[in-house]
Design a protein around this motif. Structure first.
Motif, short mmCIF file in Angstrom:
data_model
loop_
_atom_site.label_atom_id
_atom_site.label_comp_id
_atom_site.label_asym_id
_atom_site.label_seq_id
_atom_site.Cartn_x
_atom_site.Cartn_y
_atom_site.Cartn_z
N LEU A 1 0.75 -1.29 -0.08
CA LEU A 1 0.06 0.05 -0.09
C LEU A 1 0.90 1.34 -0.02
N PHE A 2 1.84 1.16 0.79
CA PHE A 2 2.92 2.31 0.65
C PHE A 2 3.43 2.54 -0.86
N GLY A 3 3.91 1.60 -1.34
CA GLY A 3 4.42 1.58 -2.75
C GLY A 3 3.20 2.34 -3.60
N ALA A 4 1.96 1.98 -3.49
CA ALA A 4 0.93 2.33 -4.11
C ALA A 4 0.77 3.74 -4.01
N PHE A 5 0.53 4.05 -2.57
CA PHE A 5 0.54 5.38 -2.32
C PHE A 5 1.77 6.41 -2.88
N VAL A 6 2.98 6.08 -2.85
CA VAL A 6 4.03 6.72 -3.34
C VAL A 6 3.87 7.16 -4.74
#
Length: 778
Positions: free
Chosen positions: A567-572
């Protein structure tokens, strides 16, 4: 476009069919459980006939000992009815798990409506509530649906996720309370029959949750697709609200239920066991009913919502990343829904695995219970590995591209298979490491029990050391999973690795729910005045359940780490951040604050349990001191007051921790911007996982150290006992300290890191456009 073996039509049939099979199987298990009737005389009928597997045909213990079977069944039925249905003025109970959940859901419903409005307003304002089509984020030559559409559909998917999470928890709790007394009655015929009922009941919850979550998500995607058409980027971005809804409900369920059950448990143990030296679940203890109800609302409803949230978020993270890769760009339907196909196969694998516990093998002795549960994990993992290999071959092209922070990374289908497999096997490793550190069959817990010789202080020291040490191997397993999956398929690899860990969620939930059901069965046996031999059987079921519950928490925490990173990667990516530089002051202050948040959250939840337990202890002491004949068993305790203390405390105290988690991404994103928020997410992930594993395993070890002494199964254990001895009292104190660690703070932390990440992803367009107000001013 490269064709795949599984056609789009095949995918459209496979996913819903597997979901329906899962629902049908859960209903079949419920039907088999319901054959155990809570009416006098039925037990004898059930036990008649030729001897069969798992204790069928055994004589009832009451028949052997000349006890009154009619009264036993009547008492079990009365207690069962009170716990599950409510509204019956009985000897033991006036309040019920159902009424508590309804009260909790009223407050949560208000939050759900308010937050849904917030999602719509914030996301709609990204383009000034414009209804005009906008250039796509990743291809400015194409037009995508307006931001207002994303706002509307994200709001709808949020509500759907929240409602599905609530229903999952509620149905799990209902089947657990339905099965409690039935497990107790079956224990009279043999430990095998009791095991079957408890495990079947857990399977009902596991398959209902997995199948419902999959089916609702699949239907939502297809309905949204009618509007979005070829705009798959917008479609799957709006789907992320589904994960947010699931986890936000799970947070309140976990925290509220955890406070409820542990306040009652601590009060019952400290006064009943330590001060009054009466058995666990003794009906003379005023807090015992609240404790039994709490097992259902915390360990069943809370865990169900928690794992549903993990499943929803891992699916959403994988879909979002895939939508901006070749699958989404080329509109390849079957490869795009690869995460859902993996989950569909997982349901079939778990169905086959369940039959090994209920039909293929026979439980004849207490020592066979824990191996049977462990075998469920091994069998499901092996079968799922084969299933994922087949799915990766038929549902993926031999080569495709995945978005990797501004570039496209070429991935082979066998590489994606390895990503799922590494997550799957990492989950098994975490499960077995958790078992080693929390089962009293191994030296770590036995060492903790031995430390009770010198009092509670050394018990606490040994328990804390065990928890810290238990973090090492799971963190390495997670780290290897991240490295391998990211190397093969970037953030998409991490997302499907998390999905791999959760692909056997139906089996994981079945084993996890089995524990509280067995625990409550023992409590009902004690309250109904049943034979000590029956209590020995239910204690054996419960001891195995404690270990498997700890394994379930290990799975939940490990998957939360992978899900949060995906999710962090998708957010970034969605927030258009090219790099996250920790040397930048904006990011570094976020790291510090993010690493602090799990400590702040744990402090709030621990203090909430402590405050509620303080009131509970005072009330239990008051009743023992002021009600004549209570200790002698000639007077009835006031159970209702203790239940009210737990209910009021949990409803009141769940709001501040929930607000901390839900408001932090909003405040940081609006005032400090996406770079600082990325630091907060990274910091909370790194520290939250460590604290969660340590807290859960410490509490589990203290619990099983106490049970090791109480069971007295070895010469070493007998030297520390019996119940009421000084080492046993020290062990009870350790168990009491560990209760909020393993059942409130620890399990809630994995929701914290997931929820903050998915919330940031949902609001990423707003933060990227309007965030960082303070830095803009200064």
């Amino acid at each position: 476009m490269v064709s795949v073996i599984l056609s789009d039509l095949g995918t459209e049939i496979l996913i819903p069919v597997c979901a329906v099979i899962g629902i049908g199987f859960s209903l079949l298990q419920w039907l088999l459980v319901s054959k155990v009737k809570l009416v006098p005389g039925s037990a004898a009928l059930n036990s008649g006939g030729a001897a069969g597997k798992n204790g069928y045909g055994d004589y009832l213990i009451e028949e052997e000992e000349g006890l009154n079977d009619h009264n036993v069944v009547l008492k079990c039925a009365e207690i069962q009815n009170a716990i599950s249905e409510g509204g019956v003025v009985s000897l033991y109970f006036r309040y019920c798990a159902t009424s508590f959940l309804f009260t909790e859901y009223q407050y949560v419903g208000i939050f759900m409506v308010a937050f849904a409005i917030l999602i719509f307003v914030f996301l709609g304002s990204v383009e000034g509530f414009s209804t005009k089509s906008q250039p796509c984020t990743y291809d400015i030559l194409k037009l995508c649906k307006p931001a207002l559409a994303t706002a509307g559909f994200s709001t709808i998917s949020f509500v759907l996720g929240a409602v599905t999470s609530v229903i999952s928890g509620f149905l799990g709790m209902k089947i657990a309370t339905y099965a409690n007394a039935r497990t107790t009655l079956e224990a009279r015929k043999g430990v095998g029959k009791a095991f079957i009922i408890a495990f079947r009941s857990g399977a009902v919850m596991g398959f209902l949750l997995a199948a419902n979550g999959l089916l609702v998500l699949y239907i939502t995607i297809n309905v949204f697709k009618l509007y979005y058409g070829d705009d798959w980027e917008g479609l799957f971005e709006s789907i992320t609200g589904y994960g947010l809804g699931g986890s936000s409900m799970a947070l309140f369920g976990r925290v509220g239920g955890g406070i409820y059950t542990k306040a009652a448990d601590v009060g019952a143990d400290l006064v009943g066991k330590v001060e009054r030296n009466i058995p666990e679940d003794d009906p003379r203890n005023p807090a015992v009913i609240a404790d039994n109800v709490g097992d259902n609302v915390g360990d069943i409803a809370g865990m169900g919502s928690d794992l549903f949230g993990s499943y929803a978020e891992s699916s959403c993270a994988a879909l979002v990343v895939a939508s901006i890769s070749s699958f989404g760009i080329n509109h390849e339907f079957t490869p795009m829904l690869y995460p859902l196909i993996v989950s569909s196969v997982g349901i079939i694998v778990c169905l086959l695995t369940t039959l090994f516990a209920t039909d293929f093998f026979e439980i004849k002795a207490v020592k066979e219970i824990e191996p049977a549960l462990k075998n469920q994990l091994i069998i499901s993992t092996v079968l799922m590995t084969i299933g994922v290999a087949i799915v990766s071959w038929v549902a993926l092209p031999s080569s495709f591209t995945i978005f990797n922070f501004g570039t496209q990374k070429v991935v082979k289908n066998w590489q994606l298979f390895l990503c799922v497999a590494v997550g799957l096997w990492a989950g098994l490793i975490i499960g077995f490491v958790t078992e080693y550190y929390t089962s009293n069959a191994y030296s770590p817990v036995q060492d903790v029990a031995d430390s009770c010789r010198t009092g509670a202080a050394t018990n606490v020291i040994f328990g804390l050391a065990l928890g810290y040490k238990s973090v090492i191997i799971p963190i390495f397993a997670i780290a290897v999973s991240i490295f391998v999956s990211f190397s093969f398929a970037a953030m998409y690899g991490i997302a499907v690795a998390a999905l791999g860990m959760l692909s056997t969620i139906a089996t994981g939930l079945a084993i996890d729910a089995y524990g509280p059901i067995s625990d409550n069965a023992g409590g009902i046996a004690e309250m109904a005045g049943m034979s000590h031999r029956i209590r020995e059987r239910t204690d054996a079921l419960d001891a195995a359940g404690n270990t498997t519950a700890a394994i379930g928490k290990g799975f939940a925490i490990g998957s939360a780490a992978l899900v949060s990173l995906a999710l962090f990667g998708a957010f970034v990516s969605r927030a258009s951040i090219s790099t996250v530089d920790v040397l930048t002051p904006k990011v570094f202050i976020g790291l510090l604050v993010g690493a602090m948040l799990p400590y702040w959250f744990s402090a709030m939840t621990m203090k909430s349990v402590g405050s509620a337990a303080l009131k509970m202890v005072e009330e239990v002491r008051r009743q023992f001191n002021t009600i004549p004949g209570l200790m002698e068993g000639t007077a009835k305790p006031d159970y209702a007051t203790c239940v009210k203390i737990s209910t009021d405390a949990s409803i009141k105290e769940m709001i501040p921790p929930g607000a901390l988690v839900m408001l932090t991404p909003l405040i940081v994103g609006i005032f400090f911007g996406v770079e600082t928020l990325s630091g907060v997410l990274a910091g909370s992930l790194v520290s939250g996982v460590q604290i969660a594993i340590s807290a859960s395993n410490t509490g589990g070890a203290w619990d099983n150290a106490k049970k090791y002494i109480e069971a007295g199964a070895s010469e070493h254990a007998r030297s520390l006992g019996p119940k009421g001895s000084d080492p046993h009292k020290a062990a009870v104190i350790g168990d009491t300290i560990g209760d909020p660690l393993k059942d409130t703070s620890g399990p809630s932390l994995n929701i914290l890191i997931k929820l903050m990440a998915v919330e940031s992803l949902v609001f990423a367009p707003f933060f990227a456009t309007h965030g960082g107000l303070l830095f803009k001013i200064f």
